[in-house]
Design an enzyme around this catalytic site. Structure first.
Site, PDB file in Angstrom:
ATOM      1  N   GLU A 116       0.726  -1.742   0.249  1.00 18.89           N
ATOM      2  CA  GLU A 116       0.226  -0.107   0.474  1.00 18.89           C
ATOM      3  C   GLU A 116       0.832   1.634  -0.021  1.00 18.89           C
ATOM      4  O   GLU A 116       0.355   2.230   0.537  1.00 18.89           O
ATOM      5  CB  GLU A 116      -0.671  -0.009   1.543  1.00 18.89           C
ATOM      6  CG  GLU A 116      -1.907  -1.336   0.884  1.00 18.89           C
ATOM      7  CD  GLU A 116      -2.653  -1.195   0.202  1.00 18.89           C
ATOM      8  OE1 GLU A 116      -3.309  -0.673  -0.900  1.00 18.89           O
ATOM      9  OE2 GLU A 116      -3.980  -2.204  -0.373  1.00 18.89           O
ATOM     10  N   HIS A 140      -2.656   1.853   8.163  1.00 19.67           N
ATOM     11  CA  HIS A 140      -3.992   1.095   7.653  1.00 19.67           C
ATOM     12  C   HIS A 140      -4.110  -0.199   8.596  1.00 19.67           C
ATOM     13  O   HIS A 140      -2.924  -1.194   9.344  1.00 19.67           O
ATOM     14  CB  HIS A 140      -3.522   0.410   6.285  1.00 19.67           C
ATOM     15  CG  HIS A 140      -4.312  -0.870   5.034  1.00 19.67           C
ATOM     16  ND1 HIS A 140      -5.654  -0.299   5.651  1.00 19.67           N
ATOM     17  CD2 HIS A 140      -4.232  -1.816   5.137  1.00 19.67           C
ATOM     18  CE1 HIS A 140      -6.457  -1.384   5.073  1.00 19.67           C
ATOM     19  NE2 HIS A 140      -5.483  -2.345   4.840  1.00 19.67           N
ATOM     20  N   HIS A 142      -7.108  -3.116   9.565  1.00 19.18           N
ATOM     21  CA  HIS A 142      -7.609  -3.967   9.913  1.00 19.18           C
ATOM     22  C   HIS A 142      -9.581  -3.936  10.144  1.00 19.18           C
ATOM     23  O   HIS A 142      -9.460  -5.261  11.780  1.00 19.18           O
ATOM     24  CB  HIS A 142      -7.999  -5.135   8.933  1.00 19.18           C
ATOM     25  CG  HIS A 142      -7.460  -6.367   7.321  1.00 19.18           C
ATOM     26  ND1 HIS A 142      -6.981  -6.318   7.003  1.00 19.18           N
ATOM     27  CD2 HIS A 142      -6.674  -4.576   7.079  1.00 19.18           C
ATOM     28  CE1 HIS A 142      -6.310  -6.560   6.202  1.00 19.18           C
ATOM     29  NE2 HIS A 142      -6.316  -5.230   5.664  1.00 19.18           N
ATOM     30  N   GLU A 170     -17.361  11.056  22.826  1.00 20.29           N
ATOM     31  CA  GLU A 170     -16.375  11.498  22.973  1.00 20.29           C
ATOM     32  C   GLU A 170     -15.667  11.528  20.687  1.00 20.29           C
ATOM     33  O   GLU A 170     -14.733  12.630  20.351  1.00 20.29           O
ATOM     34  CB  GLU A 170     -15.045  11.348  23.681  1.00 20.29           C
ATOM     35  CG  GLU A 170     -14.674   9.783  22.796  1.00 20.29           C
ATOM     36  CD  GLU A 170     -13.166   9.401  23.658  1.00 20.29           C
ATOM     37  OE1 GLU A 170     -13.280   8.331  23.187  1.00 20.29           O
ATOM     38  OE2 GLU A 170     -12.829   9.319  24.268  1.00 20.29           O
ATOM     39  N   HIS A 211     -12.866  -3.700   3.959  1.00 24.24           N
ATOM     40  CA  HIS A 211     -11.292  -3.854   4.024  1.00 24.24           C
ATOM     41  C   HIS A 211     -11.382  -3.395   5.347  1.00 24.24           C
ATOM     42  O   HIS A 211      -9.957  -4.292   6.253  1.00 24.24           O
ATOM     43  CB  HIS A 211     -10.465  -3.464   2.951  1.00 24.24           C
ATOM     44  CG  HIS A 211      -9.215  -3.667   2.583  1.00 24.24           C
ATOM     45  ND1 HIS A 211      -8.830  -3.606   1.455  1.00 24.24           N
ATOM     46  CD2 HIS A 211      -8.481  -3.736   3.610  1.00 24.24           C
ATOM     47  CE1 HIS A 211      -6.969  -3.979   1.580  1.00 24.24           C
ATOM     48  NE2 HIS A 211      -6.786  -3.670   3.018  1.00 24.24           N
TER      49      HIS A 211
HETATM   50  O1  2HA Z   1      -1.789  -7.349   3.515  1.00 25.56           O
HETATM   51  O2  2HA Z   1      -3.107  -5.221   4.913  1.00 25.56           O
HETATM   52  O3  2HA Z   1      -4.314  -3.598   2.658  1.00 25.56           O
HETATM   53  C1  2HA Z   1      -0.973  -5.746   3.806  1.00 25.56           C
HETATM   54  C2  2HA Z   1      -3.046  -4.717   3.968  1.00 25.56           C
HETATM   55  C3  2HA Z   1      -3.506  -4.534   2.179  1.00 25.56           C
HETATM   56 ZN    ZN Z   2      -5.611  -3.773   3.977  1.00 22.35          ZN
END
Ligand code: 2HA
Ligand code: ZN
Length: 275
Positions: A116, A140, A142, A170, A211
């Site tokens: 990414e 980033h 999940h 909050e 995602h």
């Molecule tokens: O595997 O999260 O979006 C890495 C990630 C790709």
């Molecule tokens: Zn990801």
């Protein structure tokens, strides 16, 4: 000078472990990047190696030319970062044209930066500009409950922001500009990077449908705390929706305005619609 003793590296590794412990980084899921300060580069530059080849970023980030980033590696697991930093994270230098990078430390044995990287760098480019150089962290992860919500809520910035704000008092104080939602797209390339960085002009949080999320912040604490707050709020919403589709009571637009006044934040009108 020991690179691993540097405060920014320690903070980066702690955030990787904290995210893993939250359950947001199954397998090689998620990635993290940090835009280094000039004095941080200077203090460890003697340990850099400039032997590795320049590689195309896959997009252009002109205002990041010649900057250095600490990043997680592609295919690497967050839970392994603290155990073996040099194998799982690394420092990359951006070239003078903002189109190429090269690894100068870490990511040993031919490892490469996160898949990414285009989204991370395009988000950094936007945030460097719009926050007057303040934001340095792009994260980033999940986040389970946010992802679950992308199957049942309309994928609209106004709806996600308002629903998340209503779940915890909050929230409007922690993310007053709201959250953006990017529809499902193929991850790892320029298209999703462009779509995400467009959201970053207005928000510090971009949700990727089905995602995860991207967050931006000034430091590791602020950025991790932002992801944590958004996901906590999403968890409450999932619980609430599991009990009943209808709220008996909630925080009203008038109450959000009162909150905003007391906490000195400004909340965009577009999120304070009457339902
Ligand atoms: O595997 O999260 O979006 C890495 C990630 C790709
Ligand atoms: Zn990801």
């Amino acid at each position: 000078m020991n690179i691993l003793e540097q405060e920014f590296i320690k903070g980066f590794m702690r955030m990787c472990s904290d995210g893993f412990m939250q359950g947001w980084h199954e397998r090689n899921g998620g990635n993290l990047s940090y835009r280094m300060k000039e004095q941080e580069v200077q203090s460890i530059q003697s340990a850099f190696s400039y032997q590795r080849a320049w590689t195309d970023i896959g997009t252009e980030v002109l205002n990041l030319a010649n900057e250095y980033f600490l990043v997680t590696g592609s295919g690497k697991y967050f839970r392994n970062v603290e155990l073996n930093p040099e194998a799982n994270i690394g420092i990359v230098e951006i070239d003078a044209t903002g189109t190429q990078y090269r690894v100068v430390w870490g990511l040993i044995n031919g490892a490469v930066p996160t898949s990414e990287l285009p989204t991370h760098l395009m988000n950094h480019a936007v945030k460097k500009m719009t926050t007057n150089n303040l934001h340095r962290v792009i994260y980033h992860c999940h986040t389970t409950n946010v992802i679950a919500l992308t199957f049942v809520l309309p994928l609209k910035d106004e709806i996600f922001t308002r629903e998340l704000w209503e779940m915890a008092t909050e929230c409007p104080v922690v993310f007053p500009s709201g959250v953006g939602v990017v529809p499902w797209m193929v991850p790892g390339g320029k298209d999703i990077a462009v779509a995400t960085s467009e959201k970053m002009h207005n928000y510090d949080v971009a949700i990727w449908a089905h995602h995860g999320i991207f967050c931006s912040g000034i430091d590791f604490d602020a950025t991790f705390g932002l992801a944590h707050t958004v996901e906590k709020s999403a968890e409450i919403l999932v619980k609430m929706l599991s009990m009943t589709p209808h709220k008996l009571q909630t925080i009203t637009p008038a109450q959000f305005c009162h909150l905003a006044k007391e906490f000195h934040v400004s909340l965009p009108e577009k999120f304070l619609y009457e339902k």
